[in-house]
Design a protein around this motif. Structure first.
Motif, mmCIF file in Angstrom:
data_model
loop_
_atom_site.group_PDB
_atom_site.id
_atom_site.type_symbol
_atom_site.label_atom_id
_atom_site.label_comp_id
_atom_site.label_asym_id
_atom_site.label_seq_id
_atom_site.Cartn_x
_atom_site.Cartn_y
_atom_site.Cartn_z
ATOM 1 N N UNK A 198 -12.051 39.706 18.951
ATOM 2 C CA UNK A 198 -12.238 40.259 20.254
ATOM 3 C C UNK A 198 -10.665 39.258 20.799
ATOM 4 N N UNK A 199 -10.988 38.399 20.517
ATOM 5 C CA UNK A 199 -10.085 36.975 21.804
ATOM 6 C C UNK A 199 -8.146 37.456 20.729
ATOM 7 N N UNK A 200 -8.107 37.397 19.900
ATOM 8 C CA UNK A 200 -7.241 38.351 18.930
ATOM 9 C C UNK A 200 -6.449 39.621 20.260
ATOM 10 N N UNK A 201 -7.231 40.617 19.955
ATOM 11 C CA UNK A 201 -7.226 42.056 20.998
ATOM 12 C C UNK A 201 -6.969 41.957 22.089
ATOM 13 N N UNK A 202 -7.582 41.217 23.068
ATOM 14 C CA UNK A 202 -7.345 40.658 24.377
ATOM 15 C C UNK A 202 -6.442 40.821 24.611
ATOM 16 N N UNK A 203 -6.082 39.282 23.809
ATOM 17 C CA UNK A 203 -4.453 38.909 23.882
ATOM 18 C C UNK A 203 -3.582 39.933 23.723
ATOM 19 N N UNK A 204 -3.266 40.014 22.335
ATOM 20 C CA UNK A 204 -2.398 41.510 22.269
ATOM 21 C C UNK A 204 -2.495 42.141 23.154
ATOM 22 N N UNK A 205 -3.551 42.996 23.750
ATOM 23 C CA UNK A 205 -3.626 44.192 24.652
ATOM 24 C C UNK A 205 -2.817 43.347 25.815
ATOM 25 N N UNK A 206 -3.772 42.934 26.026
ATOM 26 C CA UNK A 206 -3.182 41.963 27.939
ATOM 27 C C UNK A 206 -2.130 42.013 27.955
ATOM 28 N N UNK A 207 -0.856 41.925 26.628
ATOM 29 C CA UNK A 207 0.306 41.464 26.107
ATOM 30 C C UNK A 207 1.906 42.926 26.548
ATOM 31 N N UNK A 208 0.709 43.055 25.451
ATOM 32 C CA UNK A 208 1.489 44.408 25.883
ATOM 33 C C UNK A 208 0.971 45.637 26.688
ATOM 34 N N UNK A 209 0.014 45.842 27.619
ATOM 35 C CA UNK A 209 0.174 46.315 28.654
ATOM 36 C C UNK A 209 0.010 45.781 29.500
ATOM 37 N N UNK A 210 0.723 44.964 29.939
ATOM 38 C CA UNK A 210 0.939 43.660 30.665
ATOM 39 C C UNK A 210 -0.048 43.518 32.307
ATOM 40 N N UNK A 211 -1.750 43.121 31.242
ATOM 41 C CA UNK A 211 -2.602 43.539 32.392
ATOM 42 C C UNK A 211 -3.238 41.986 33.095
ATOM 43 N N UNK A 212 -1.958 40.632 32.660
ATOM 44 C CA UNK A 212 -2.358 39.398 33.016
ATOM 45 C C UNK A 212 -2.440 39.303 34.808
ATOM 46 N N UNK A 213 -1.964 40.589 35.008
ATOM 47 C CA UNK A 213 -2.089 39.797 37.142
ATOM 48 C C UNK A 213 -3.595 40.572 37.329
ATOM 49 N N UNK A 214 -3.653 41.832 36.004
ATOM 50 C CA UNK A 214 -4.849 43.133 37.326
ATOM 51 C C UNK A 214 -6.018 42.406 35.811
ATOM 52 N N UNK A 215 -6.163 41.173 35.604
ATOM 53 C CA UNK A 215 -7.292 41.104 34.536
ATOM 54 C C UNK A 215 -8.788 40.491 35.470
ATOM 55 N N UNK A 216 -8.754 40.126 36.039
ATOM 56 C CA UNK A 216 -9.140 39.138 37.265
ATOM 57 C C UNK A 216 -10.323 39.778 38.468
ATOM 58 N N UNK A 217 -9.092 41.222 38.367
ATOM 59 C CA UNK A 217 -9.408 42.426 40.314
ATOM 60 C C UNK A 217 -10.617 42.764 39.720
ATOM 61 N N UNK A 218 -11.632 43.275 40.510
ATOM 62 C CA UNK A 218 -12.213 44.867 40.196
ATOM 63 C C UNK A 218 -11.527 46.296 39.882
ATOM 64 N N UNK A 219 -12.548 46.849 39.301
ATOM 65 C CA UNK A 219 -11.868 48.002 39.071
ATOM 66 C C UNK A 219 -11.461 49.251 39.858
ATOM 67 N N UNK A 220 -12.125 48.340 41.221
ATOM 68 C CA UNK A 220 -12.355 49.488 42.818
ATOM 69 C C UNK A 220 -10.835 49.824 42.938
ATOM 70 N N UNK A 221 -10.379 47.565 42.872
ATOM 71 C CA UNK A 221 -8.904 47.484 43.747
ATOM 72 C C UNK A 221 -7.636 48.197 43.020
ATOM 73 N N UNK A 222 -7.571 48.766 41.893
ATOM 74 C CA UNK A 222 -6.568 48.710 41.266
ATOM 75 C C UNK A 222 -6.009 50.228 41.152
ATOM 76 N N UNK A 223 -4.176 50.212 40.781
ATOM 77 C CA UNK A 223 -4.336 51.791 41.664
ATOM 78 C C UNK A 223 -4.148 52.258 40.181
ATOM 79 N N UNK A 224 -4.019 53.882 39.735
ATOM 80 C CA UNK A 224 -4.784 54.743 39.180
ATOM 81 C C UNK A 224 -3.671 54.262 37.784
ATOM 82 N N UNK A 225 -2.428 53.747 38.011
ATOM 83 C CA UNK A 225 -1.731 53.282 36.663
ATOM 84 C C UNK A 225 -2.266 52.158 36.006
ATOM 85 N N UNK A 226 -2.402 50.671 36.801
ATOM 86 C CA UNK A 226 -3.159 49.717 36.359
ATOM 87 C C UNK A 226 -5.019 50.421 36.014
ATOM 88 N N UNK A 227 -5.030 50.947 36.954
ATOM 89 C CA UNK A 227 -6.207 51.489 35.594
ATOM 90 C C UNK A 227 -6.489 51.859 34.715
#
Lengths: 261, 325
Positions: free
Chosen positions: B131-160
């Protein structure tokens, strides 16, 4: 089970996002059955008793059924609102996850505001237990516990049946409310005050009598020489009731048609 | 890896009625029509392929995806994916697949994205290390660092959508079904999503099956296209085949030194002509491009020549028309 608690925590977190609405709903839920209970209280004030049942005996009956109903509405809300899952197509999502559908639907929605209703019936229960003319011992308290548990299973079973109907009709069937709300209204009084056919229906078809009226006879010492053990075991019928409901559910899942693109 | 044979599925649809009287009548008596959503669909897909599954609305794309992901039970035919029959061994099978429905969310609306990921970890029983490995990889390649801790309802469609795709890969599936993954996204998000799909396909060898209406998705990603219309399979092959089969019309644009004499090129139709520029249409079934250009350079002093094929979008449009779907 572990996963269920994870769902539980997640949903609690979600609902706490809307604090004001949570508290208002809780208070509302507290007073809904309270009004009903007050009505019952004044009824007994006027007439003293119904067919040999005094106020606290009926209050116990009332508390058991309402407690079971509120626990079920809280935990099995997912089945109660299942038609929404189907209409929005979210049941698709549940099917592509490697866990049982029943567990996932239970985890899809938990209505924490029903705690208000639960509190109300718990207060009535404690009040009734303390004032009733019964020598409480371990067996009687255990029976009381299983009465509530059995009740939860019956209500859940009816919710599951109603949800399974969605596989054929999409729209949830209001008919099911006849059995949940109707059953609740009926079973909050001891069954023997009703007509024969109603007693039969709520004993052999939907066994509310088995989790409420019959074990209550044992607790109150009104069983007239019947085997105590048999009366104690009656709530098991409520738990067994869920099995055919689950069978219908699993049959229904295979008929699922999904919606939209 | 995936073998689909003779798949068929029909739905019973209640006839729509008009007017109050008819509506009331339909409460008691309903007439049904049967809609054949899929007819005799067969194909097979090898591991590591990216397959674009295209067709107009209502062609049966989603129905096929739903059958392949174990949601629907078909009326006829068989489907074997990694040795499983999806609708029979659902729980064992779906561990191996990831599904993204572009129009529906699989994330929990009111909690931070990372909470959804953690719940998915528990649902799929992913080992903590993986899990740790996968999430690290996904966060890095999809650039999720900044949105990982925001509630989904606040994300834009592209971020979501980026989070949706990440969420469907947490359990390292071997097959990924994407149902319209780029729907409603802006150009930047589309590119990011495409790039990511390409990467995971290459690096992890994940087989990808995607449905889309955006032919640029297909062009960027899929080496193979399956075209379906009115429930029947119409074309199955690679993109170049589709082009050479249906995209035989080429447009030649020639710029040249001023020339007042109209040109004469056999087997090519002249779309427009001015003393400086000519636009020609050539059907490659009838004429060879190089010969046409030789002809042109014989008759004119060419400055610039460009040859364009039909955009894939138009080819597909033409196909829809041809098959009347």
């Amino acid at each position: 089970m572990n996963l269920y608690f994870k769902y539980f925590r997640m949903l609690l977190n979600s609902q706490m996002q809307y604090r004001a609405s949570f508290w208002l709903l809780c208070i509302g839920q507290f007073f809904t059955p309270f009004v009903m209970f007050a009505g019952m209280y004044f009824l007994f004030e006027r007439f003293g008793q119904i067919k040999g049942w005094d106020f606290f005996e009926v209050a116990l009956c009332f508390a058991v059924i309402h407690m079971a109903f509120s626990i079920c509405e809280c935990l099995a809300r997912g089945f109660d609102s299942f038609s929404n899952l189907v209409i929005k197509g979210e049941f698709d999502r549940i099917l592509v996850r490697p866990r049982s559908t029943v567990l996932q639907i239970l985890g899809s929605n938990i209505e924490f505001t029903r705690v208000g209703r639960l509190m109300q019936s718990a207060i009535v229960l404690i009040w009734a237990v303390r004032n009733i003319a019964v020598d409480w011992d371990f067996f009687k308290l255990t029976t009381l516990f299983f009465m509530v548990t059995g009740g939860v299973f019956i209500f859940t079973g009816i919710f599951i049946l109603a949800a399974a109907m969605c596989f054929w009709t999409v729209q949830g069937l209001e008919v099911a409310n006849v059995f949940t709300d109707g059953g609740k209204e009926m079973a909050q009084y001891p069954l023997n005050i009703y007509q024969k056919w109603i007693i039969r229906f709520f004993t052999y078809v939907i066994p509310f009598g088995c989790v409420n009226y019959l074990p209550l006879l044992y607790i109150l010492g009104k069983s007239n020489g019947g085997s105590d053990l048999l009366y104690m075991m009656m709530p098991a019928a409520g738990i067994l009731f869920i099995l055919p409901c689950l069978a219908v559910w699993h049959f229904g899942v295979r008929h699922y048609r999904s919606t939209g693109s | 890896m995936i073998k689909v044979e003779g798949l068929g599925k029909s739905f019973k649809v209640a006839k729509r009625t008009e007017g109050l009287r008819q509506s009331v009548r339909s409460l008691f008596h309903r007439e049904y029509t049967t809609v054949q959503a899929l007819k005799d669909i067969s194909f097979s897909i090898e591991p590591g392929e990216i397959v674009g599954y295209i067709g107009p609305n209502g062609a049966g794309k989603s129905t096929t995806i739903k059958i392949m992901s174990g949601i629907l039970v078909p009326d006829q035919g068989s489907c074997s994916i990694m040795g499983y029959t999806p609708w029979k061994e659902r729980v064992a099978y779906v561990k191996n697949i990831g599904v993204v429905f572009g129009q529906r969310s699989q994330l929990w609306w009111d909690v931070p994205v990372i909470d959804s990921f953690e719940l998915l970890r528990d649902i799929y029983k992913v080992a903590p290390q993986d899990y740790k490995q996968n999430v690290e990889l996904l966060v890095e390649t999809l650039h999720l660092q900044d949105i990982l801790y925001s509630p989904v309802r606040q994300l834009s469609l592209g971020q979501r959508m980026r989070c949706e795709i990440a969420a469907s890969l947490i359990h390292s599936p071997q097959i990924l079904f994407l149902d319209e993954p780029t729907i409603g996204l802006d150009a930047v998000s589309k590119l990011a999503v495409r790039q990511f799909i390409k990467t995971i396909n290459k690096e992890k060898g994940i087989t990808v099956i995607l449905t889309t209406h955006d032919m640029n998705d297909i062009e960027a990603l899929a080496n193979r296209v399956i075209l379906i219309g009115r429930g029947s399979l119409l074309f199955d092959g690679n993109l170049n085949e589709l082009r050479s089969k249906f995209g035989t019309q080429k447009t030649i644009v020639a710029d040249y030194q001023q020339n007042v004499n109209p040109i004469q090129i056999p087997n090519a139709s002249i779309v427009s002509w001015t003393p400086e520029r000519a636009i020609l249409n050539v059907d490659t079934n009838k004429a060879v491009i190089s010969e046409v250009i030789t002809q042109l350079s014989d008759q004119l002093e060419l400055i610039d020549v460009s040859i364009e094929g039909k955009p894939i979008e138009e080819i597909v449009l033409q196909l829809y028309k041809e098959y009347q779907i």
